[in-house]
Write an enzyme that holds these catalytic residues in place. Structure first.
Site, PDB file in Angstrom:
ATOM      1  N   ASP A   1       0.835  -1.203   0.000  1.00 26.06           N
ATOM      2  CA  ASP A   1       0.000   0.000   0.000  1.00 26.06           C
ATOM      3  C   ASP A   1       0.876   1.263   0.000  1.00 26.06           C
ATOM      4  O   ASP A   1       1.721   1.452   0.871  1.00 26.06           O
ATOM      5  CB  ASP A   1      -0.900  -0.037   1.242  1.00 26.06           C
ATOM      6  CG  ASP A   1      -1.945   1.061   1.220  1.00 26.06           C
ATOM      7  OD1 ASP A   1      -1.568   2.244   1.352  1.00 26.06           O
ATOM      8  OD2 ASP A   1      -3.146   0.744   1.075  1.00 26.06           O
ATOM      9  N   ARG A   2       0.660   2.118  -1.004  1.00 22.61           N
ATOM     10  CA  ARG A   2       1.485   3.308  -1.152  1.00 22.61           C
ATOM     11  C   ARG A   2       1.215   4.334  -0.058  1.00 22.61           C
ATOM     12  O   ARG A   2       2.138   4.957   0.480  1.00 22.61           O
ATOM     13  CB  ARG A   2       1.261   3.959  -2.525  1.00 22.61           C
ATOM     14  CG  ARG A   2       1.923   3.247  -3.673  1.00 22.61           C
ATOM     15  CD  ARG A   2       1.316   1.898  -4.016  1.00 22.61           C
ATOM     16  NE  ARG A   2      -0.090   1.972  -4.374  1.00 22.61           N
ATOM     17  CZ  ARG A   2      -0.926   0.940  -4.406  1.00 22.61           C
ATOM     18  NH1 ARG A   2      -0.519  -0.275  -4.078  1.00 22.61           N
ATOM     19  NH2 ARG A   2      -2.183   1.099  -4.729  1.00 22.61           N
TER      20      ARG A   2
ATOM     21  N   CYS B   1      -1.508   5.706 -11.833  1.00 18.19           N
ATOM     22  CA  CYS B   1      -1.697   6.038 -10.421  1.00 18.19           C
ATOM     23  C   CYS B   1      -0.856   7.261 -10.111  1.00 18.19           C
ATOM     24  O   CYS B   1       0.351   7.268 -10.376  1.00 18.19           O
ATOM     25  CB  CYS B   1      -1.263   4.871  -9.536  1.00 18.19           C
ATOM     26  SG  CYS B   1      -1.191   5.268  -7.766  1.00 18.19           S
ATOM     27  N   ASN B   2      -1.506   8.292  -9.565  1.00 23.86           N
ATOM     28  CA  ASN B   2      -0.754   9.516  -9.240  1.00 23.86           C
ATOM     29  C   ASN B   2       0.233   9.300  -8.108  1.00 23.86           C
ATOM     30  O   ASN B   2       1.405   9.671  -8.211  1.00 23.86           O
ATOM     31  CB  ASN B   2      -1.733  10.631  -8.852  1.00 23.86           C
ATOM     32  CG  ASN B   2      -2.492  11.182 -10.043  1.00 23.86           C
ATOM     33  OD1 ASN B   2      -2.024  12.078 -10.719  1.00 23.86           O
ATOM     34  ND2 ASN B   2      -3.674  10.634 -10.321  1.00 23.86           N
ATOM     35  N   THR B   3      -0.248   8.692  -7.003  1.00 22.78           N
ATOM     36  CA  THR B   3       0.613   8.552  -5.822  1.00 22.78           C
ATOM     37  C   THR B   3       1.878   7.767  -6.148  1.00 22.78           C
ATOM     38  O   THR B   3       2.967   8.083  -5.666  1.00 22.78           O
ATOM     39  CB  THR B   3      -0.165   7.866  -4.681  1.00 22.78           C
ATOM     40  OG1 THR B   3      -1.356   8.616  -4.431  1.00 22.78           O
ATOM     41  CG2 THR B   3       0.657   7.817  -3.415  1.00 22.78           C
ATOM     42  N   ALA B   4       1.757   6.745  -7.002  1.00 21.38           N
ATOM     43  CA  ALA B   4       2.914   5.931  -7.375  1.00 21.38           C
ATOM     44  C   ALA B   4       4.001   6.773  -8.043  1.00 21.38           C
ATOM     45  O   ALA B   4       5.172   6.378  -8.073  1.00 21.38           O
ATOM     46  CB  ALA B   4       2.480   4.787  -8.290  1.00 21.38           C
TER      47      ALA B   4
ATOM     48  N   THR C   1      -4.155  12.386  -2.908  1.00 22.05           N
ATOM     49  CA  THR C   1      -3.720  11.786  -1.641  1.00 22.05           C
ATOM     50  C   THR C   1      -2.727  12.712  -0.955  1.00 22.05           C
ATOM     51  O   THR C   1      -2.098  13.576  -1.570  1.00 22.05           O
ATOM     52  CB  THR C   1      -2.993  10.440  -1.869  1.00 22.05           C
ATOM     53  OG1 THR C   1      -1.822  10.669  -2.661  1.00 22.05           O
ATOM     54  CG2 THR C   1      -3.883   9.432  -2.562  1.00 22.05           C
TER      55      THR C   1
ATOM     56  N   LYS D   1     -11.848   1.229  -4.131  1.00 26.65           N
ATOM     57  CA  LYS D   1     -11.004   0.034  -4.272  1.00 26.65           C
ATOM     58  C   LYS D   1     -11.748  -1.229  -3.837  1.00 26.65           C
ATOM     59  O   LYS D   1     -11.400  -2.332  -4.225  1.00 26.65           O
ATOM     60  CB  LYS D   1      -9.723   0.195  -3.441  1.00 26.65           C
ATOM     61  CG  LYS D   1      -8.745   1.242  -4.000  1.00 26.65           C
ATOM     62  CD  LYS D   1      -7.590   1.460  -3.050  1.00 26.65           C
ATOM     63  CE  LYS D   1      -6.674   2.597  -3.473  1.00 26.65           C
ATOM     64  NZ  LYS D   1      -5.913   2.359  -4.703  1.00 26.65           N
TER      65      LYS D   1
ATOM     66  N   CYS E   1      -6.045  11.880  -8.359  1.00 22.31           N
ATOM     67  CA  CYS E   1      -5.946  10.514  -7.834  1.00 22.31           C
ATOM     68  C   CYS E   1      -6.881   9.705  -8.714  1.00 22.31           C
ATOM     69  O   CYS E   1      -8.034  10.097  -8.930  1.00 22.31           O
ATOM     70  CB  CYS E   1      -6.382  10.460  -6.373  1.00 22.31           C
ATOM     71  SG  CYS E   1      -6.534   8.766  -5.746  1.00 22.31           S
TER      72      CYS E   1
END
Lengths: 238, 238
Positions: free
Chosen positions: B50-51, B85-88, B129, B169, B199
């Site tokens: 989990d990021r 995925c933005n957070t990644a 996020t 999710k 996100c």
């Protein structure tokens, strides 16, 4: 040590049908977090010679391009192979032979779904390409279960089914949905009490058209998605 | 000889957002047949730590699992890499370094889309996020263009944004859509005249909620899809 489960998806036939298949896998998976979802590697490369034209003797064979995708999926660690296209299953034997990972056949998954629904009160209509129908892949399996079936006429395929399929591939969903709905409805008018939407464009089109035929239909794309989820649930690491 | 173009997609973060990205690529491609569509190889393997938890110091790093996916995509012939995925993208530099194929950065694609829309009459709200916001990946790019921005408070992120994301999710779209819509609406109430849905769960949630905020929103998932289509149209074999 067993290999980590990984579903290898040979997609791109057509591209929207592949997305529809992936969506059905994700939406049907019992999941409380990302990590619960089915691991998939998707070879979504649509530069494969046209299957319907090849079967009509009017184009090159799609087999080498499909075999290339199967090889790439195996090299990347796929432990099962699925093909998100009914017509492509005409080459299923040759592809299974080229694959270390076993193939989950879409018609096996669909017939299992038909059986789960119980016997319909009349014949089952098969909506499919000429190639899929000529192969008998659905008819053989239904006959083995003692189930009756009927299919569209050549005229209906030419006037409704085939142009409907190609419209979906061109993102013309209103037109494609209406044509495919009409092809399916002809079977019901001739007595079908259940339908197998045996071409991946058909469920996409009927869903877009919000067809009232969906409740009596088995969607092989959904059945294949369910088979993938079942495999994952049975083999995932503890 | 140039390599055949192939978009390598690092997906699974989350799985539904990846399907949404693929759908946007297919639906936005000018195509008259399967073979006109963008060739993509999708590593949709969600078994990545989990990021958001890793960034909060509460879990293992997702980098090794993401790097493994990037390596597999390169080995299979990807000529560009995108991460749905933005957070990644907090790990984008490390991943770009591990990749022979160049990375198309989602924030670059999104800012290009903001510019195509013209200057809004006020600040741009960024829905993202905590990790994406802390990295400043969107703020830096907007500031460099002389554009004002605002973001959700920590309280809004904890009460609306984060539970909304996790609900999506888990396939609880009604609940997730409503929560994410509320997070976005708070920014508009504080003066935002445009939104960046930064996100990948947010456009899925707002579309499900049929939000009236969509017309003032830039969807980085769509912008990334458009960048992939543009790359394909420019590089496809004649």
């Amino acid at each position: 040590m067993n290999a980590t489960p990984l579903i290898g998806v040979l997609g791109g036939m057509g591209p929207l049908a592949t997305v529809d298949f992936l969506h059905k896998v994700v939406a049907s998976t019992p999941a409380s977090r990302d990590q619960d979802h089915v691991p998939m590697l998707v070879w979504n490369v649509p530069q494969i010679p046209d299957r319907q034209k090849a079967l009509a003797g009017a184009g090159e064979s799609p087999l080498p391009a499909m075999r290339h995708g199967i090889e790439r999926l195996n090299q990347s660690g796929a432990t099962r192979i699925v093909i998100a296209c009914n017509t492509a299953h005409l080459w299923a034997d040759a592809l299974a032979e080229a694959s270390a990972a076993p193939l989950i056949h879409i018609a096996d998954a669909a017939i299992a779904a038909v059986e789960r629904q119980g016997k319909p009160g009349g014949p089952i209509g098969i909506v499919a390409t000429r190639g899929t129908l000529d192969s008998g892949m659905y008819q053989k399996r239904l006959a083995a279960k003692g189930l009756l079936f009927l299919t569209n006429t050549g005229e209906e395929i030419d006037a409704l089914f085939t142009p409907g399929c190609y419209a979906i591939k061109q993102n013309r969903l209103d037109e494609g949905g209406a044509l495919l709905e009409s092809a399916a409805r002809r079977l019901v008018e001739r007595g079908a009490r259940a339908l197998i939407l045996a071409c991946t464009e058909v469920p996409v089109g009927l869903a877009h058209a919000r067809s009232d035929l969906l409740p009596i239909s088995v969607d092989p794309t959904q059945a294949l998605a369910d088979a993938c989820i079942q495999y994952w649930l049975e083999t995932r690491p503890a």
